[in-house]
Write an enzyme that holds these catalytic residues in place. Structure first.
Site, PDB file in Angstrom:
ATOM      1  N   ASN A  98      25.509  39.563  38.933  1.00 37.62           N
ATOM      2  CA  ASN A  98      26.262  39.593  37.555  1.00 37.62           C
ATOM      3  C   ASN A  98      25.281  39.932  36.755  1.00 37.62           C
ATOM      4  O   ASN A  98      24.108  39.306  36.150  1.00 37.62           O
ATOM      5  CB  ASN A  98      26.538  38.150  37.645  1.00 37.62           C
ATOM      6  CG  ASN A  98      27.173  37.820  36.273  1.00 37.62           C
ATOM      7  OD1 ASN A  98      27.401  38.696  35.207  1.00 37.62           O
ATOM      8  ND2 ASN A  98      27.742  36.565  35.863  1.00 37.62           N
TER       9      ASN A  98
ATOM     10  N   LYS B 193      22.120  37.704  37.524  1.00 36.90           N
ATOM     11  CA  LYS B 193      22.333  36.612  38.184  1.00 36.90           C
ATOM     12  C   LYS B 193      22.698  37.053  39.394  1.00 36.90           C
ATOM     13  O   LYS B 193      23.085  37.977  39.563  1.00 36.90           O
ATOM     14  CB  LYS B 193      23.246  35.452  37.617  1.00 36.90           C
ATOM     15  CG  LYS B 193      22.928  34.842  36.554  1.00 36.90           C
ATOM     16  CD  LYS B 193      23.968  33.630  36.226  1.00 36.90           C
ATOM     17  CE  LYS B 193      24.069  33.443  34.617  1.00 36.90           C
ATOM     18  NZ  LYS B 193      25.422  32.739  34.234  1.00 36.90           N
TER      19      LYS B 193
ATOM     20  N   ARG C 118      30.250  41.532  39.490  1.00 37.59           N
ATOM     21  CA  ARG C 118      30.963  41.032  38.503  1.00 37.59           C
ATOM     22  C   ARG C 118      31.253  41.806  37.232  1.00 37.59           C
ATOM     23  O   ARG C 118      30.053  42.347  36.872  1.00 37.59           O
ATOM     24  CB  ARG C 118      30.523  39.794  37.934  1.00 37.59           C
ATOM     25  CG  ARG C 118      31.305  38.978  36.541  1.00 37.59           C
ATOM     26  CD  ARG C 118      30.880  37.940  36.007  1.00 37.59           C
ATOM     27  NE  ARG C 118      31.483  37.627  34.946  1.00 37.59           N
ATOM     28  CZ  ARG C 118      31.069  37.282  33.477  1.00 37.59           C
ATOM     29  NH1 ARG C 118      29.868  37.633  33.327  1.00 37.59           N
ATOM     30  NH2 ARG C 118      31.711  36.900  32.699  1.00 37.59           N
TER      31      ARG C 118
ATOM     32  N   HIS D 171      37.396  35.249  32.234  1.00 34.43           N
ATOM     33  CA  HIS D 171      37.162  34.025  33.145  1.00 34.43           C
ATOM     34  C   HIS D 171      38.367  33.783  34.272  1.00 34.43           C
ATOM     35  O   HIS D 171      38.618  32.816  34.971  1.00 34.43           O
ATOM     36  CB  HIS D 171      37.304  32.615  32.468  1.00 34.43           C
ATOM     37  CG  HIS D 171      36.436  32.043  31.508  1.00 34.43           C
ATOM     38  ND1 HIS D 171      36.447  31.191  30.627  1.00 34.43           N
ATOM     39  CD2 HIS D 171      34.923  32.542  31.515  1.00 34.43           C
ATOM     40  CE1 HIS D 171      35.462  30.843  30.005  1.00 34.43           C
ATOM     41  NE2 HIS D 171      34.365  31.855  30.641  1.00 34.43           N
TER      42      HIS D 171
ATOM     43  N   ARG E  31      31.071  29.913  19.994  1.00 31.35           N
ATOM     44  CA  ARG E  31      32.078  30.566  19.653  1.00 31.35           C
ATOM     45  C   ARG E  31      33.398  29.701  18.933  1.00 31.35           C
ATOM     46  O   ARG E  31      33.361  28.605  19.510  1.00 31.35           O
ATOM     47  CB  ARG E  31      33.015  31.550  20.632  1.00 31.35           C
ATOM     48  CG  ARG E  31      32.232  32.489  21.098  1.00 31.35           C
ATOM     49  CD  ARG E  31      32.937  33.387  22.250  1.00 31.35           C
ATOM     50  NE  ARG E  31      32.184  34.265  22.917  1.00 31.35           N
ATOM     51  CZ  ARG E  31      32.099  34.069  24.431  1.00 31.35           C
ATOM     52  NH1 ARG E  31      32.809  33.251  25.172  1.00 31.35           N
ATOM     53  NH2 ARG E  31      31.264  34.967  25.206  1.00 31.35           N
TER      54      ARG E  31
ATOM     55  N   GLU F 277      32.579  31.144  41.228  1.00 35.17           N
ATOM     56  CA  GLU F 277      32.984  32.612  41.070  1.00 35.17           C
ATOM     57  C   GLU F 277      32.038  33.509  42.129  1.00 35.17           C
ATOM     58  O   GLU F 277      32.793  34.340  42.432  1.00 35.17           O
ATOM     59  CB  GLU F 277      32.565  33.113  39.431  1.00 35.17           C
ATOM     60  CG  GLU F 277      33.567  32.332  38.490  1.00 35.17           C
ATOM     61  CD  GLU F 277      32.839  32.455  37.180  1.00 35.17           C
ATOM     62  OE1 GLU F 277      33.391  33.396  36.479  1.00 35.17           O
ATOM     63  OE2 GLU F 277      32.456  31.499  36.736  1.00 35.17           O
TER      64      GLU F 277
END
Ligand code: ADP
Length: 421
Positions: free
Chosen positions: A12, A19, A104, A194, A255, A401
């Site tokens: 990722n 990651k 990802r 997501h 956010r 994930e």
């Protein structure tokens, strides 16, 4: 090719972060839920003096600082660690023991409706989506190129898109009520993000309940640093709270979530700044951080509230919970009712207090939380948290994930079809 015990590296890559997890899995292990997480880690501040964190099951984690000039250098470091004695992974001793890589990728645009094996044409298509995700897709591409360089083109790579699960949304969910020509011309629409998390949680839910995909009508709530809700109908995404970018929808760590778009031009003029600056403020200085004036971290806010009863802290938490409740109500109405809401993400999985505040007053919907069950579901626990007998159930299901990316990678390589049987 059907290989037993494949070692899949899940990558990722963010703009200055990376990651990774190394997962051993194969079709049989998936069937038995016997996938094995061998080692994982993260790298921050790529491009400067980087901080490398390496996690080995059952052993202390390793922390290192070192200059890493780019993503290639970071991935080289990851690969070197994986094959070293230090990693403790005896079955991976050479680069040839890494059999496949799953990436990802944030934005699949309208092109990618599911995970795909990466080839030159797919790379070009991911490049084509850069306009839609200027911060994320270029970093994902760097990760893909670095792996090709370091492991060679013979090692299969698969792209798993954050947007793909939401490709089933109907036009009524994905269009903005602006002139249709902008959608035609630029693909300006809601995409949702997501997706891998919502899809994984929906998959776990149906396995736990022992029901077929088509029978799953639920609202999933991914509450972490980023937050989104998803209305899932017949196993597919029907609507989601994030839109053209991840800024829309729920209030998040930094956010704002939904705002009146008119405030962008208005505030830019007031402050003598640009629309892009206001957008940055909405992404980076808003949400829990902006309202509390303190931190974007929910755990810290809850601690602060307990100790100091700060009004702005309580306000930030209450606004966060109220916004989740608003979306739960909206999505239940869109779905014509659902059988459960499912909490996941760092906050959703670990905070009984926030779950209780979100569900407060939902008794009229047939949902009442059981305080003991709610308190028991933390730290990776899975289970129901409602009082049985109501119309609407509430579950906590930890997301994973990386596992779904590893499984998609193996399925795409072995059968060409990433869908979970
Ligand atoms: P990301 O979206 O970056 O993957 P996570 O899913 O790890 O992030 O979620 C991070 C959020 O979860 C932070 O706000 C953190 O404070 C919150 N969190 C983690 N543990 C707890 C806890 N025990 N109680 C409340 N919030 C928690």
């Amino acid at each position: 090719m059907l290989r037993a015990g494949m070692h899949v590296l899940v990558v990722n890559a963010g703009s200055s972060t990376l990651k990774f997890q190394l997962i051993a899995t194969d079709p049989d292990a998936m069937e038995r839920d016997a996938d094995r997480r061998l080692v994982s880690g993260s790298i921050e501040r790529i491009g400067g003096h980087a901080l490398v964190t390496l996690r080995r099951p059952g052993r202390p984690r390793l922390l290192r600082e070192m200059p890493l000039r780019d993503h290639r250098a970071a991935i080289e470091q990851v690969l070197r660690f994986i094959v070293s004695d230090e990693s403790g992974v005896d079955e991976v001793r050479a680069l040839g023991d890494v059999h496949a890589v799953g990436h990802r990728v944030v934005h699949g645009g309208q092109r990618f409706r599911q995970s795909v094996r990466i080839d030159t044409e797919v790379i070009h298509a991911i490049e084509d989506q850069v306009e839609l995700a200027p911060l994320h897709n270029p970093a994902n591409l760097k990760g893909i190129r670095a792996i090709t360089d370091l492991l060679g083109p013979g090692v299969p790579q698969v792209a798993v898109f954050d947007t793909a699960f939401h490709a089933t949304m109907p036009e009524t969910s994905f269009l903005y009520a602006i002139p249709y020509s902008y959608y035609r011309r630029y693909g300006l629409r809601r995409y949702g993000f997501h997706g891998t998390s919502h899809r994984y949680v929906a998959f776990r839910y149906r396995k736990l309940r022992g029901v077929p995909r088509e029978a799953v009508t639920i609202v999933t709530l991914h509450l972490g640093n980023g937050c989104s809700a998803c209305a899932i109908k017949g196993g597919d995404s029907f609507d989601t709270s994030m839109g053209f970018t991840p800024l829309e929808g729920l209030m998040m760590g930094t956010r704002s979530g939904d705002v009146d778009p008119s405030l962008v031009a208005w505030l830019a003029e007031k402050e003598g700044t640009s629309a892009a600056d206001v957008e940055r403020m909405l992404n980076n200085q808003s949400g829990l951080l902006g309202v509390s004036g303190l931190t974007s971290d929910m755990r810290e806010l809850l601690a602060e509230e307990r100790e100091h009863q700060d009004r702005r802290v309580t306000l930030a938490i209450d606004m966060f919970c109220a916004r989740v409740r608003r979306y739960v109500g909206a999505f239940l109405a869109e779905l014509g009712g659902a059988e459960a809401i499912v909490f996941t993400g760092g906050i959703g999985e670990n905070s009984p207090a926030i779950r209780a505040r979100i569900c407060a007053g939902l008794g009229w919907l047939g949902l009442e939380l059981d305080p003991a069950r709610n308190d028991a579901c933390t730290d990776g626990a899975t289970g129901t948290i409602h009082v049985p007998g109501g119309r609407l159930a509430a579950w906590v299901i930890p997301t994973d994930e990386e596992l779904l990316i590893a499984r998609d990678t193996v399925r795409v390589i072995t059968t060409g079809d990433p869908r979970t049987p």
